[in-house]
Design an enzyme around this catalytic site. Sequence first.
Site, PDB file in Angstrom:
ATOM      1  N   LEU A 110       0.819  -1.215   0.000  1.00 32.75           N
ATOM      2  CA  LEU A 110       0.000   0.000   0.000  1.00 32.75           C
ATOM      3  C   LEU A 110       0.848   1.257   0.000  1.00 32.75           C
ATOM      4  O   LEU A 110       0.334   2.367  -0.086  1.00 32.75           O
ATOM      5  CB  LEU A 110      -0.941  -0.017   1.197  1.00 32.75           C
ATOM      6  CG  LEU A 110      -1.813  -1.280   1.302  1.00 32.75           C
ATOM      7  CD1 LEU A 110      -2.690  -1.202   2.533  1.00 32.75           C
ATOM      8  CD2 LEU A 110      -2.644  -1.456   0.046  1.00 32.75           C
ATOM      9  N   ARG A 111       2.176   1.092   0.141  1.00 33.76           N
ATOM     10  CA  ARG A 111       3.158   2.178   0.008  1.00 33.76           C
ATOM     11  C   ARG A 111       3.161   3.192   1.146  1.00 33.76           C
ATOM     12  O   ARG A 111       3.872   4.192   1.068  1.00 33.76           O
ATOM     13  CB  ARG A 111       2.987   2.895  -1.331  1.00 33.76           C
ATOM     14  CG  ARG A 111       3.325   2.050  -2.542  1.00 33.76           C
ATOM     15  CD  ARG A 111       4.653   1.356  -2.402  1.00 33.76           C
ATOM     16  NE  ARG A 111       5.281   1.036  -3.678  1.00 33.76           N
ATOM     17  CZ  ARG A 111       6.444   0.418  -3.798  1.00 33.76           C
ATOM     18  NH1 ARG A 111       7.082   0.036  -2.708  1.00 33.76           N
ATOM     19  NH2 ARG A 111       6.970   0.170  -4.973  1.00 33.76           N
ATOM     20  N   ASP A 143       0.281  -9.402  -5.940  1.00 30.67           N
ATOM     21  CA  ASP A 143       1.619  -8.820  -5.789  1.00 30.67           C
ATOM     22  C   ASP A 143       1.596  -7.344  -6.177  1.00 30.67           C
ATOM     23  O   ASP A 143       2.490  -6.824  -6.852  1.00 30.67           O
ATOM     24  CB  ASP A 143       2.655  -9.573  -6.631  1.00 30.67           C
ATOM     25  CG  ASP A 143       4.088  -9.267  -6.194  1.00 30.67           C
ATOM     26  OD1 ASP A 143       4.266  -8.804  -5.057  1.00 30.67           O
ATOM     27  OD2 ASP A 143       5.020  -9.477  -6.994  1.00 30.67           O
TER      28      ASP A 143
END
Length: 431
Positions: free
Chosen positions: A64-65, A305
């Site tokens: 999700l950064r 991924d």
Amino acid sequence: MKILIKNGRLVDPATGRDAPGDVAIAAGRVVTLGAVNPDFHPNRTIDATGLVVAPGLVDLAARLREPGHEHEGMLESEMAAAVAGGVTSLVCPPDTDPPLDEPGLVEMLKFRARNLNQAHLYPLGTLTRGLAGEVLTEMAELTEAGCVGFSQAEAPLADTLVLQRALQYASTFGYTVWLRPQDAHLGKGVAASGALATRLGLSGVPVVAETIALHTIFELMRVTGARVHLCRLSSGAGIELVRRAKAEGLPVTCDVSVNHLHLTDMDIGYFNAAMRLTPPLRQQRDRDAIRAALADGTIDALVSDHTPVDEDAKNLPFAEAEPGATGLELLLSLALKWGEDSGAGLTKALATVTCAPVRVLGDALGSLSSSAGRLVEGGMADLCLFDPAARWTVEPRAFRSQGKHSPFAGFELPGRVHTTLVAGHVAFEAK
């Protein structure tokens, strides 16, 4: 809110249900499946004619950064991408910045996710502090904060003694260790070793980088009794080792990404950076082995991924481009495409992204363990309504994710998400 879903095709791979019917939802839970009592008075009715009503998808690998990489993805954008793809529960790796090695970081991430009221978020904690591969984290504290397992993500753990101690500790308390099998020294290339990498002059990652790591993991599992989940297998040889380990009775599960289920190293073409992935795409024989292993159950789950990458990091020469691709919004369609191509069918394809990943997570899901990835009366109303007959073309610029790069750009795929419900509220509706 009370919601009535009418005239849908109810498909639940966990129970084998595949029949027309209605779904009554109240207080965030499924009240009735099939024939709904006429005394049920909904606040809203959704007409599901021509749609499949399935359990919400469960994705075991979605970056999700946040925190630290907000320029590549914000929690808001990536959670919106998840529900747009029918994903109602997802697991995020711990390789954020800083890594998820402190309970406070995990609690903050889960708090942010809850406030967004989108998909359920299940973080993995780091196996070692700072992903440095030296000092074990406080696994008990991280578990209390909400971690469902422990991982090194893509950070190599070269010290076998540290890995052994981590597995011993995890085994003692019943935790699952998530490992991507890749030798720290042999796995430094950018493409799969083979004729194509040689012709393009790209540094290669040999199959033995995966198999050597697998041999090590299995030997340590035999010694420690730890439960291990293997992330994103890429080779036929590696899959065969997993098949033998399962036959032996080792407590191991594994997943594979949608990218490796459909693509090979030949898709790199002339240095197409959209195909720069980790692990690298391998040969057709490896892809064929992956497809067969997903069909026979050797591979437990299919994952997106999801790794959003920004323009500056992707639009570089192949070897310098950041690996990763956006995948949350493609997970359902690529699972259905495999079901069509392989003859496995819709129900089997759905199982790989619903009930199968839930079996991998097991009791780590807590109160959702009995209903996630399933259609069950009394269970949480996490549902995905999609049109199985729809065909659509992948246009990365239309993604809700901040990441606009996909190796499937221009592909025509089956199945389009119509509506996603999370805990009984409508989290996404197609325009």
